[in-house]
Design a protein around this motif. Structure first.
Motif, PDB file in Angstrom:
ATOM      1  N   THR A 264      42.566  39.994  43.883  1.00 24.63           N
ATOM      2  CA  THR A 264      42.119  38.813  44.569  1.00 24.63           C
ATOM      3  C   THR A 264      40.774  39.541  44.970  1.00 24.63           C
ATOM      4  OG1 THR A 264      43.112  39.496  46.249  1.00 24.63           O
ATOM      5  CG2 THR A 264      44.452  37.808  44.995  1.00 24.63           C
ATOM      6  N   ASN A 265      40.068  39.687  43.685  1.00 29.39           N
ATOM      7  CA  ASN A 265      38.930  40.238  44.968  1.00 29.39           C
ATOM      8  C   ASN A 265      38.074  39.372  44.057  1.00 29.39           C
ATOM      9  OD1 ASN A 265      39.165  43.698  46.109  1.00 29.39           O
ATOM     10  ND2 ASN A 265      40.309  42.792  44.008  1.00 29.39           N
ATOM     11  N   TYR A 266      37.957  38.358  43.949  1.00 28.24           N
ATOM     12  CA  TYR A 266      36.431  37.166  43.439  1.00 28.24           C
ATOM     13  C   TYR A 266      36.157  36.262  44.358  1.00 28.24           C
ATOM     14  CZ  TYR A 266      38.132  38.083  38.768  1.00 28.24           C
ATOM     15  OH  TYR A 266      38.710  38.823  37.349  1.00 28.24           O
ATOM     16  N   TYR A 267      34.894  36.818  44.806  1.00 31.53           N
ATOM     17  CA  TYR A 267      34.179  35.788  45.468  1.00 31.53           C
ATOM     18  C   TYR A 267      33.794  34.725  45.491  1.00 31.53           C
ATOM     19  CZ  TYR A 267      36.292  39.682  49.297  1.00 31.53           C
ATOM     20  OH  TYR A 267      36.804  39.846  50.032  1.00 31.53           O
TER      21      TYR A 267
ATOM     22  N   SER B  46      37.221  34.754  49.351  1.00 28.89           N
ATOM     23  CA  SER B  46      38.177  35.792  47.920  1.00 28.89           C
ATOM     24  C   SER B  46      39.876  34.952  47.346  1.00 28.89           C
ATOM     25  CB  SER B  46      38.871  37.207  48.371  1.00 28.89           C
ATOM     26  OG  SER B  46      39.957  36.845  48.834  1.00 28.89           O
TER      27      SER B  46
ATOM     28  N   TYR C 180      32.546  39.776  42.318  1.00 27.17           N
ATOM     29  CA  TYR C 180      33.703  40.195  41.949  1.00 27.17           C
ATOM     30  C   TYR C 180      33.745  42.052  42.567  1.00 27.17           C
ATOM     31  CZ  TYR C 180      37.885  42.592  39.535  1.00 27.17           C
ATOM     32  OH  TYR C 180      38.982  43.393  39.529  1.00 27.17           O
TER      33      TYR C 180
ATOM     34  N   ASN D  82      34.989  44.512  43.492  1.00 29.24           N
ATOM     35  CA  ASN D  82      36.022  45.248  43.111  1.00 29.24           C
ATOM     36  C   ASN D  82      35.769  46.529  41.821  1.00 29.24           C
ATOM     37  OD1 ASN D  82      38.307  46.839  43.280  1.00 29.24           O
ATOM     38  ND2 ASN D  82      39.736  45.936  42.183  1.00 29.24           N
TER      39      ASN D  82
END
Length: 195
Positions: A81-84, A102, A161, A163
């Motif tokens: 869940t690191n897509y902003y 996110s 992303y 992460n």
């Protein structure tokens, strides 16, 4: 016919031409045409020899697919869940915008009302081979003009992303409506410029 001006404006996006006055590379890496039986396609083993990537999708009108939908991508098989994302779209004189902290994918197009009408989506992955910057994407989209003005959507998004700093080697392209892509929908991945 789509409503996107990005292709015509690629020189402005990329800046000055490369050495020797030649135009930067703009080459297809891979293309896929859906047959109505699947909701995803993955481009794998993406060459690391370009400066940027461009994903171009033309959804083919399909009268059997009437749900509203969005188009999404994931990179390198990552489903965390690191897509902003931040995006906005407009239709029928109404502006609608959403910004989220996110999620588990990039939303490269949102709020498209129906596959019943065609649409065009263009998403750019900037400096995708970098090991020092987070993967970044920007996109624009629009519906094919139609007499029903509530279906004439146009919008844009940006996302990163957050992460680590991975180079993008794989892009999974999906639809989020629970339906398959309409028969004839095409998606093509291009490489732009030299790395």
């Amino acid at each position: 016919n789509g409503v996107m001006p990005f292709g015509a404006a690629k020189a402005a996006l990329l800046g000055a031409a490369g050495s020797g006055g030649s135009e930067p590379a703009y080459e297809p890496i891979g293309t896929y045409t859906f047959d109505g039986t699947s909701a995803t396609h993955t481009f794998t083993s993406i060459p690391q020899t370009y400066q940027d990537l461009r994903l171009v999708c033309k959804t083919f009108p399909d009268t059997s697919h009437n749900s509203s939908f969005g188009l999404n991508v994931r990179i390198n098989g990552n489903s965390d869940t690191n897509y902003y994302n931040a995006y906005a779209y407009q239709y029928n004189g109404t502006n609608s915008s959403v910004s989220s902290g996110s999620g588990s994918r990039f939303d490269i197009a949102k709020g498209l009302p129906s596959q019943y009408y065609g649409s065009t989506v263009i998403a750019d992955f900037i400096n995708y081979t970098s090991g020092t910057n987070q993967p970044y994407v920007q996109s624009i989209w629009g519906m094919t003009p139609h007499t029903n003005s509530s279906y004439n959507h146009v919008g844009f998004m940006r996302g990163e992303y957050a992460n680590g700093l991975p180079a993008v080697t794989q892009i999974e392209f999906t639809i989020d409506s629970g339906e398959n892509f309409g028969n004839g929908t095409n998606v093509t991945l291009y490489g732009i410029g030299a790395s």
